[in-house]
Design a protein around this motif. Structure first.
Motif: not given
Length: 123
Positions: A8-11, A13-20
């Motif tokens: 679930g990692g990746g690139l 932008q600031a303010g964005g979201s990711l789910r690991l």
């Protein structure tokens, strides 16, 4: 032997979201507290969040409190880290780990670790 695999990692932008996600190979996943940690090259591993066996008790580092949410699905042998409002200083390799005992910030209490997944937050 227990295997923990993060994804679930990746690139982002600031303010964005990711789910690991952290998938465990063992059937006794529900018997163990789990944690998320992160590390930047050349720096010590840093605690991010921990969760008890049932998921009822959760701990967070002050730096992520209110933005990150740790959770688990014992039926799927999987733990998650929802990361919102990401900041550039959140850039690191994120790893999941299994605790020998209770949910804790102490890295010494964790006996199995995944290989990690890279999270990069651009400004």
């Amino acid at each position: 032997q227990v295997q923990l695999v993060e994804s679930g990692g990746g690139l982002v932008q600031a303010g964005g979201s990711l789910r690991l996600s952290c998938a465990a190979s063992e059937r006794t996943f529900s018997a163990y507290a789990m944690g998320w940690f992160r590390q930047v090259s050349g720096k010590e591993r840093e605690f991010v969040a921990a969760i008890s066996q049932s998921g009822f008790t959760r701990y967070y580092a002050d730096s992520v409190k209110g933005r990150f949410t740790i959770s688990r699905d014992n039926a799927k042998n999987t733990m998650y880290l929802q990361m919102n409002s990401l900041k550039p200083e959140g850039t690191a390799i994120y790893s999941c780990a299994r605790s020998r005992g209770s949910a804790t910030r102490d890295t010494g209490e964790y006996d199995y670790w995944g290989q990690g997944t890279q999270v990069t937050v651009s400004s």
